[in-house]
Design an enzyme around this catalytic site. Structure first.
Site, PDB file in Angstrom:
ATOM      1  N   THR A 238       0.883  -1.528   0.043  1.00 49.45           N
ATOM      2  CA  THR A 238      -0.077   0.320   0.038  1.00 49.45           C
ATOM      3  C   THR A 238       1.318   1.416   0.163  1.00 49.45           C
ATOM      4  OG1 THR A 238      -0.066  -0.153   2.232  1.00 49.45           O
ATOM      5  CG2 THR A 238      -1.875  -1.441   1.486  1.00 49.45           C
ATOM      6  N   ALA A 239       2.510   0.834   0.220  1.00 53.00           N
ATOM      7  CA  ALA A 239       3.232   1.947  -0.323  1.00 53.00           C
ATOM      8  C   ALA A 239       3.299   2.648  -1.702  1.00 53.00           C
ATOM      9  CB  ALA A 239       4.343   1.871   0.315  1.00 53.00           C
ATOM     10  N   ARG A 240       4.657   2.241  -1.999  1.00 50.37           N
ATOM     11  CA  ARG A 240       4.674   2.613  -3.650  1.00 50.37           C
ATOM     12  C   ARG A 240       5.161   1.351  -4.720  1.00 50.37           C
ATOM     13  NH1 ARG A 240       2.287   6.681  -2.196  1.00 50.37           N
ATOM     14  NH2 ARG A 240       2.779   8.706  -2.322  1.00 50.37           N
ATOM     15  N   ASP A 264      -2.381  -1.614  -3.042  1.00 50.03           N
ATOM     16  CA  ASP A 264      -2.725  -1.034  -3.942  1.00 50.03           C
ATOM     17  C   ASP A 264      -2.189   0.407  -4.877  1.00 50.03           C
ATOM     18  OD1 ASP A 264      -5.190   0.886  -3.276  1.00 50.03           O
ATOM     19  OD2 ASP A 264      -3.968   2.117  -1.445  1.00 50.03           O
ATOM     20  N   GLU A 269       0.826   4.448 -13.097  1.00 50.73           N
ATOM     21  CA  GLU A 269      -0.779   4.311 -12.392  1.00 50.73           C
ATOM     22  C   GLU A 269      -0.867   6.015 -12.951  1.00 50.73           C
ATOM     23  OE1 GLU A 269      -0.473   5.598  -8.512  1.00 50.73           O
ATOM     24  OE2 GLU A 269       0.265   3.212  -8.204  1.00 50.73           O
ATOM     25  N   HIS A 287      -4.805   2.517  -5.613  1.00 48.32           N
ATOM     26  CA  HIS A 287      -4.501   3.553  -4.895  1.00 48.32           C
ATOM     27  C   HIS A 287      -5.195   4.619  -4.499  1.00 48.32           C
ATOM     28  CE1 HIS A 287      -0.918   6.435  -4.333  1.00 48.32           C
ATOM     29  NE2 HIS A 287      -1.461   6.087  -2.902  1.00 48.32           N
ATOM     30  N   ILE A 288      -6.006   3.732  -3.152  1.00 47.41           N
ATOM     31  CA  ILE A 288      -7.878   4.234  -2.559  1.00 47.41           C
ATOM     32  C   ILE A 288      -6.935   4.256  -0.991  1.00 47.41           C
ATOM     33  CG2 ILE A 288      -8.934   4.448  -4.011  1.00 47.41           C
ATOM     34  CD1 ILE A 288     -10.111   1.877  -2.272  1.00 47.41           C
ATOM     35  N   GLY A 289      -5.657   4.121  -0.219  1.00 47.13           N
ATOM     36  CA  GLY A 289      -5.128   3.795   0.574  1.00 47.13           C
ATOM     37  C   GLY A 289      -5.976   5.317   1.417  1.00 47.13           C
ATOM     38  N   SER A 290      -6.021   6.229   0.898  1.00 47.05           N
ATOM     39  CA  SER A 290      -6.334   7.065   2.126  1.00 47.05           C
ATOM     40  C   SER A 290      -7.911   8.029   1.871  1.00 47.05           C
ATOM     41  CB  SER A 290      -4.737   8.560   1.796  1.00 47.05           C
ATOM     42  OG  SER A 290      -4.820   9.098   0.981  1.00 47.05           O
TER      43      SER A 290
HETATM   44  C1  8YV Z   1      -2.943   9.970  -2.029  1.00 50.72           C
HETATM   45  C2  8YV Z   1      -0.865   8.787  -1.135  1.00 50.72           C
HETATM   46  O1  8YV Z   1      -3.926   9.680  -2.051  1.00 50.72           O
HETATM   47  O2  8YV Z   1      -0.404  10.407   0.992  1.00 50.72           O
HETATM   48  C3  8YV Z   1       0.468   9.573  -0.054  1.00 50.72           C
HETATM   49  O3  8YV Z   1       1.545   9.222  -0.608  1.00 50.72           O
HETATM   50  O4  8YV Z   1      -0.177   7.854  -1.478  1.00 50.72           O
HETATM   51  C4  8YV Z   1      -1.865   8.753  -1.333  1.00 50.72           C
HETATM   52  O5  8YV Z   1      -2.660   8.556  -0.340  1.00 50.72           O
HETATM   53  C5  8YV Z   1      -1.905  11.170  -2.762  1.00 50.72           C
HETATM   54  O6  8YV Z   1      -0.616  10.817  -2.412  1.00 50.72           O
HETATM   55  C6  8YV Z   1      -2.551  11.996  -2.810  1.00 50.72           C
HETATM   56  O7  8YV Z   1      -1.739  12.851  -3.160  1.00 50.72           O
END
Ligand code: 8YV
Length: 321
Positions: A238-240, A264, A269, A287-290
């Site tokens: 879930t990082a990169r 994720d 991307e 990529h919906i972690g946050s």
């Molecule tokens: C974000 C993320 O959705 O914060 C990060 O580094 O990868 C994600 O949680 C995204 O970067 C929002 O710009």
């Protein structure tokens, strides 16, 4: 009263965040939420004192080199800053900030979802039911891996890694980790430290990645690393995306050495890697972690808080460069 600083907000943010930005800055928004090309990004930055971008805007050395003198701060709406060339920014005297802490809970939830989705074959089951292919049931049908009581390996026991480890412990998992430096006992919270990544790999029934993407970590989970994981292990990322060699990952999933992966993030991307789409044993998210309402508000407010401090002549709390 001096004029408000001019601010470019590159993507559409929550209503509350945009209202605050409009109140306190002479702000330009991107209501269509279109991703700017590098040329457009440079153009739109010409008349502003600050920019509030997401990880979708790449500030590489050539973009940074073309920014105007007046632009003094890149206040990211993200914790990751790998989309910004920090050395180039610092050489130009541009301050860079991020949004740590506020997205740890949301991202940890997605990491646990990825672990469970991979272990219990969630994508496969969902597709089968949805597509009307569920025509059979038996005790040997869709048997997955139970994660309760297994070993949870964390690469990068930072803010997100620590919350994820706590949640994993709720499943009775034994937490192991590797960091560049060993943490204090309070921060470790009983997790077992491994001096090398290799050592951690050998004991990780589930390996979850939570470290930043840097030149040193790019491709760290390659064929050799995957081979060190125990037979039937699960990889969670879930990082990169660029932490993982996706060709090697697809091979390890195909051979069955890895039971499954929950991802994720991807090297490319948006879009992801078509070689992974063909495999049943991957649980894939975009990529919906946050991506929760609370966290989006908190990220936007944190970025604005950094801008407020900067324009008030104070040090922004989340300065990374
Ligand atoms: C974000 C993320 O959705 O914060 C990060 O580094 O990868 C994600 O949680 C995204 O970067 C929002 O710009």
């Amino acid at each position: 009263m001096s004029a408000k600083p001019r601010l470019l907000v590159t993507r559409r943010l929550t209503e509350a965040v945009q209202a605050r930005a409009a109140r306190d800055y002479d702000a330009t928004f991107n209501e269509a939420d279109r991703v700017f090309s590098p040329t457009e990004l440079i153009e739109r930055c010409q008349e502003v004192d600050a920019v509030l971008p997401c990880h979708s805007e790449i500030f590489d050395a050539s973009v940074i080199g073309a920014l105007p003198e007046r632009l003094k701060i890149i206040a990211n709406h993200s914790v990751g800053v790998d989309h910004v060339d920090l050395a180039a920014a610092s050489a130009r005297g541009i301050v860079v900030t991020n949004t740590p802490d506020v997205l740890s809970d949301a991202t940890a939830e997605i990491a646990i979802l990825c672990m469970l989705g991979a272990a219990r074959r969630a994508s496969e089951g969902d597709r089968m039911v949805r597509e009307g292919r569920w025509a059979h049931w038996s005790p040997s049908f869709m048997v997955g891996r139970q994660i309760t009581g297994r070993r949870f390996g964390v690469v990068g026991l930072g803010r997100v890694g620590r919350v994820t480890a706590l949640r994993a412990r709720g499943f009775g998992m034994e937490v192991h980790y590797h960091n560049r430096r060993r943490l204090s006992p309070e921060q470790e919270m009983g997790a077992v430290f491994h001096e090398t990544l290799e050592d951690l790999l050998g004991v990780s029934d589930v390996l979850s990645l939570h470290c930043p993407a840097t030149p040193a970590t790019t491709g760290m989970i390659d064929a050799a690393a995957l081979a060190r994981l125990p037979e039937g292990a699960i990889l969670v990322n879930t990082a990169r995306g660029n932490l993982v060699d996706e060709v090697a990952l697809a091979d390890a999933l195909r051979s069955g050495h890895l039971f499954a992966a929950g991802l994720d993030v991807y090297r490319d991307e948006p879009g992801g890697n078509p070689a992974l789409f063909e495999l049943e044993n991957v649980f894939l998210l975009p990529h919906i972690g946050s991506a929760t309402g609370e966290t989006r508000d908190a990220m936007g407010n944190r970025a604005l808080h950094n801008l407020d401090a900067f324009f008030a002549g104070r040090a922004p709390a989340d300065r990374v460069s």
